[in-house]
Design a protein around this motif. Structure first.
Motif, PDB file in Angstrom:
ATOM      1  N   UNK A  46      -4.438   3.983 -34.579  1.00  0.00           N
ATOM      2  CA  UNK A  46      -5.892   4.048 -34.369  1.00  0.00           C
ATOM      3  C   UNK A  46      -6.089   4.060 -32.856  1.00  0.00           C
ATOM      4  N   UNK A  47      -6.438   5.208 -32.315  1.00  0.00           N
ATOM      5  CA  UNK A  47      -6.402   5.408 -30.865  1.00  0.00           C
ATOM      6  C   UNK A  47      -7.789   5.687 -30.302  1.00  0.00           C
ATOM      7  N   UNK A  48      -8.061   5.126 -29.125  1.00  0.00           N
ATOM      8  CA  UNK A  48      -9.262   5.511 -28.398  1.00  0.00           C
ATOM      9  C   UNK A  48     -10.043   4.337 -27.829  1.00  0.00           C
ATOM     10  N   UNK A  49     -11.129   4.694 -27.187  1.00  0.00           N
ATOM     11  CA  UNK A  49     -11.984   3.707 -26.546  1.00  0.00           C
ATOM     12  C   UNK A  49     -12.726   2.859 -27.585  1.00  0.00           C
ATOM     13  N   UNK A  50     -12.781   1.555 -27.336  1.00  0.00           N
ATOM     14  CA  UNK A  50     -13.536   0.625 -28.190  1.00  0.00           C
ATOM     15  C   UNK A  50     -13.099   0.694 -29.658  1.00  0.00           C
ATOM     16  N   UNK A  51     -11.805   0.698 -29.896  1.00  0.00           N
ATOM     17  CA  UNK A  51     -11.280   0.816 -31.255  1.00  0.00           C
ATOM     18  C   UNK A  51     -10.899  -0.520 -31.865  1.00  0.00           C
ATOM     19  N   UNK A  52     -11.083  -1.612 -31.135  1.00  0.00           N
ATOM     20  CA  UNK A  52     -10.708  -2.917 -31.666  1.00  0.00           C
ATOM     21  C   UNK A  52     -11.481  -3.265 -32.931  1.00  0.00           C
ATOM     22  N   UNK A  53     -12.708  -2.740 -33.051  1.00  0.00           N
ATOM     23  CA  UNK A  53     -13.520  -3.027 -34.247  1.00  0.00           C
ATOM     24  C   UNK A  53     -12.891  -2.456 -35.516  1.00  0.00           C
ATOM     25  N   UNK A  54     -11.965  -1.503 -35.365  1.00  0.00           N
ATOM     26  CA  UNK A  54     -11.303  -0.900 -36.526  1.00  0.00           C
ATOM     27  C   UNK A  54     -10.334  -1.863 -37.204  1.00  0.00           C
ATOM     28  N   UNK A  55     -10.055  -2.995 -36.564  1.00  0.00           N
ATOM     29  CA  UNK A  55      -9.153  -3.976 -37.158  1.00  0.00           C
ATOM     30  C   UNK A  55      -9.655  -4.438 -38.519  1.00  0.00           C
ATOM     31  N   UNK A  56     -10.950  -4.649 -38.628  1.00  0.00           N
ATOM     32  CA  UNK A  56     -11.527  -5.144 -39.884  1.00  0.00           C
ATOM     33  C   UNK A  56     -11.192  -4.218 -41.049  1.00  0.00           C
ATOM     34  N   UNK A 113       2.705  -1.633 -39.598  1.00  0.00           N
ATOM     35  CA  UNK A 113       1.941  -0.839 -40.562  1.00  0.00           C
ATOM     36  C   UNK A 113       0.777  -0.129 -39.878  1.00  0.00           C
ATOM     37  N   UNK A 114       0.261  -0.741 -38.804  1.00  0.00           N
ATOM     38  CA  UNK A 114      -0.785  -0.064 -38.029  1.00  0.00           C
ATOM     39  C   UNK A 114      -0.729  -0.554 -36.592  1.00  0.00           C
ATOM     40  N   UNK A 115      -1.280   0.249 -35.699  1.00  0.00           N
ATOM     41  CA  UNK A 115      -1.363  -0.119 -34.287  1.00  0.00           C
ATOM     42  C   UNK A 115      -2.673   0.408 -33.719  1.00  0.00           C
ATOM     43  N   UNK A 116      -3.425  -0.475 -33.099  1.00  0.00           N
ATOM     44  CA  UNK A 116      -4.672  -0.102 -32.427  1.00  0.00           C
ATOM     45  C   UNK A 116      -4.373   0.061 -30.941  1.00  0.00           C
ATOM     46  N   UNK A 117      -4.605   1.265 -30.437  1.00  0.00           N
ATOM     47  CA  UNK A 117      -4.311   1.591 -29.043  1.00  0.00           C
ATOM     48  C   UNK A 117      -5.609   1.933 -28.321  1.00  0.00           C
ATOM     49  N   UNK A 118      -6.132   0.977 -27.585  1.00  0.00           N
ATOM     50  CA  UNK A 118      -7.357   1.170 -26.818  1.00  0.00           C
ATOM     51  C   UNK A 118      -7.005   1.131 -25.335  1.00  0.00           C
ATOM     52  N   UNK A 119      -7.009   2.299 -24.675  1.00  0.00           N
ATOM     53  CA  UNK A 119      -6.602   2.336 -23.263  1.00  0.00           C
ATOM     54  C   UNK A 119      -7.417   1.426 -22.355  1.00  0.00           C
ATOM     55  N   UNK A 120      -8.654   1.109 -22.723  1.00  0.00           N
ATOM     56  CA  UNK A 120      -9.474   0.254 -21.852  1.00  0.00           C
ATOM     57  C   UNK A 120      -8.905  -1.164 -21.755  1.00  0.00           C
ATOM     58  N   UNK A 121      -8.116  -1.566 -22.755  1.00  0.00           N
ATOM     59  CA  UNK A 121      -7.505  -2.900 -22.697  1.00  0.00           C
ATOM     60  C   UNK A 121      -6.441  -2.995 -21.610  1.00  0.00           C
ATOM     61  N   UNK A 158      -5.115   6.648 -20.875  1.00  0.00           N
ATOM     62  CA  UNK A 158      -4.941   7.144 -22.242  1.00  0.00           C
ATOM     63  C   UNK A 158      -3.641   7.939 -22.366  1.00  0.00           C
ATOM     64  N   UNK A 159      -3.363   8.763 -21.364  1.00  0.00           N
ATOM     65  CA  UNK A 159      -2.107   9.521 -21.384  1.00  0.00           C
ATOM     66  C   UNK A 159      -0.901   8.588 -21.400  1.00  0.00           C
ATOM     67  N   UNK A 160      -0.945   7.536 -20.590  1.00  0.00           N
ATOM     68  CA  UNK A 160       0.169   6.593 -20.560  1.00  0.00           C
ATOM     69  C   UNK A 160       0.323   5.872 -21.899  1.00  0.00           C
ATOM     70  N   UNK A 161      -0.793   5.449 -22.468  1.00  0.00           N
ATOM     71  CA  UNK A 161      -0.700   4.684 -23.717  1.00  0.00           C
ATOM     72  C   UNK A 161      -0.167   5.540 -24.859  1.00  0.00           C
ATOM     73  N   UNK A 162      -0.623   6.783 -24.960  1.00  0.00           N
ATOM     74  CA  UNK A 162      -0.148   7.654 -26.030  1.00  0.00           C
ATOM     75  C   UNK A 162       1.293   8.085 -25.763  1.00  0.00           C
ATOM     76  N   UNK A 163       1.620   8.314 -24.496  1.00  0.00           N
ATOM     77  CA  UNK A 163       3.003   8.662 -24.149  1.00  0.00           C
ATOM     78  C   UNK A 163       3.953   7.526 -24.517  1.00  0.00           C
ATOM     79  N   UNK A 164       3.496   6.283 -24.358  1.00  0.00           N
ATOM     80  CA  UNK A 164       4.327   5.146 -24.713  1.00  0.00           C
ATOM     81  C   UNK A 164       4.784   5.197 -26.157  1.00  0.00           C
ATOM     82  N   UNK A 165       3.873   5.574 -27.048  1.00  0.00           N
ATOM     83  CA  UNK A 165       4.228   5.703 -28.459  1.00  0.00           C
ATOM     84  C   UNK A 165       5.071   6.943 -28.714  1.00  0.00           C
TER      85      UNK A 165
END
Length: 393
Positions: free
Chosen positions: A13-23, A173-181, A244-251
């Motif tokens: 789950x990638x992108x800005x302000x994606x922490x709310x997707x945890x629920x 099983x899932x990973x939330x990747x929010x570059x703003x963090x 964002x490029x760094x975070x996605x490249x990491x995966x």
């Protein structure tokens, strides 16, 4: 290209302000109780941890929270966490952090799912993982790629043996990747993590397998973007696209894709694990301190591979392969220096002697005759590289 099977079950789950997707992730999977692990107090102070616990409560999921996860996590800390929660029923382990927290979560998930199993036996390869609890990740640093890999790295206290374990049960099983963090990461931590990404691509790229043009091109493109994104993130820490490029490249550099159809090297990682196991250095920085010495030692055996790296990644224009490869190594080492990374073990404020070199080299070869694939390194080869990196005559 060699035959392969590729599978990666981690939902991203990638992108800005994606922490709310945890629920939604929690409700979909029907969890009832969670163990939340995190590292420093920063995530508690800035409200990120509270956002996670609030969503857990909204899902009627009880939670146990454990902070203080250290870099280069040790077996003893994993075992202590397991003792702290062994009487509680836990369905999922949530990791808020980077590679150290995620790897700790994976190790705890294995121990809680199979209490009779000794984690040390798994790390030493004496026992296989049979099951593990689910692990979910809220990533806060672009680096290890553990958020979508089947790997964990834990240090065995006895002997400071830092050991990696790969197993399909270790995929989150899932990973939330929010570059703003990642905006508020300290400089050294950000650059070290990003250089670890670069190294993950290189461990696949520097391979003896031939006719891998597709994956080679993917590796080269990722390495170029990582280097430019490090520079952009240094100039402006809140450059969202660079982060964002760094975070996605990491995966992408550690989810198994870049290793398809080829042998992977991993000699630098094996050597660095002994270094950080003994001296607790930052993993990405330790890799930078070793890479130039490894590359200089191995290059004469595969000049065309290093020439390709120099031309396609570092932009070197030189027709002679031998000279081109050498210039490429020098260019990357210069980049490491420019962004404040060590290029020798001594730059880490670590002094090694022959006795330490012997111990590290022997530990590298524990239960094997050599490490690496581009050039299989013997005990004497490993010691020679450590000497060069440590400036030991």
């Amino acid at each position: 290209m060699e035959n392969f099977i590729y599978k990666n079950p981690t939902e991203i789950i990638f992108g800005r302000n994606r922490l709310h997707a945890l629920k939604d992730q929690l409700l979909t999977r029907g969890y009832r109780s969670a163990l939340v692990l995190y590292g420093g107090s920063h995530w508690k102070e800035n409200g990120t941890l509270e956002q996670i616990t609030t969503q857990l409560k909204a899902c009627s999921i009880s939670c146990f929270v454990q902070g203080g996860i250290r870099p280069n996590p040790k077996l003893s800390q994993v075992e202590q966490i397991v003792r702290n929660v062994k009487d509680d029923i836990v369905d999922v382990v949530l990791a808020l952090g980077g590679g150290s927290v995620i790897d700790t979560a994976k190790a705890v998930a294995v121990c809680l799912a199979a209490p009779s199993v000794r984690l040390q036996d798994i790390l030493l390869g004496d026992e296989k993982i049979k099951r593990a609890l689910d692990v979910g990740v809220i990533s806060t640093i672009a680096g290890s790629g553990s958020e979508s890999s089947c790997s964990m790295v834990i240090t065995i206290d006895d002997g400071n043996l830092k050991r990696a374990c790969d197993d399909e049960h270790l995929y989150p099983v899932f990973a939330i990747l929010d570059p703003t963090l990642t905006f508020t990461l300290p400089y050294y931590q950000m650059v070290s993590g990003a250089c670890d990404i670069l190294m993950h691509a290189m461990e696949r790229y520097f391979s003896p397998t031939e006719n891998t043009e597709l994956i080679d091109s993917m590796c080269e493109g990722l390495m170029r973007v990582v280097i430019s994104s490090i520079e952009k993130s240094i100039k402006n820490p809140e450059n969202y696209e660079a982060r964002a490029n760094l975070m996605w490249a990491g995966s992408l550099c550690h989810n198994g894709l870049l290793g398809t159809g080829r042998k992977e090297d991993w000699a630098c990682h094996r050597m660095e694990h002994e270094l950080s196991g003994l001296f607790n250095v930052v993993h990405g920085a330790g890799l930078c301190a070793l890479w130039g010495s490894w590359a200089a030692y191995v290059r004469p055996y595969h000049p065309k591979r290093f020439a390709s790296f120099a031309r396609q990644v570092m932009g070197i224009e030189e027709v002679n392969d031998d000279r081109c490869g050498l210039l490429g190594i020098q260019a990357l080492v210069s980049f490491f220096k420019r962004v404040g990374m060590p290029v020798r073990i001594t730059d880490l404020n670590v002094c090694i002697d022959e006795a330490i070199i012997q111990t590290m080299a022997q530990n590298c070869l524990l239960r094997s005759d050599s490490i690496g694939q581009l050039k299989k390194l013997s005990l004497q080869d490993i010691k020679a590289i450590y000497r060069k990196a440590g400036k030991v005559e």
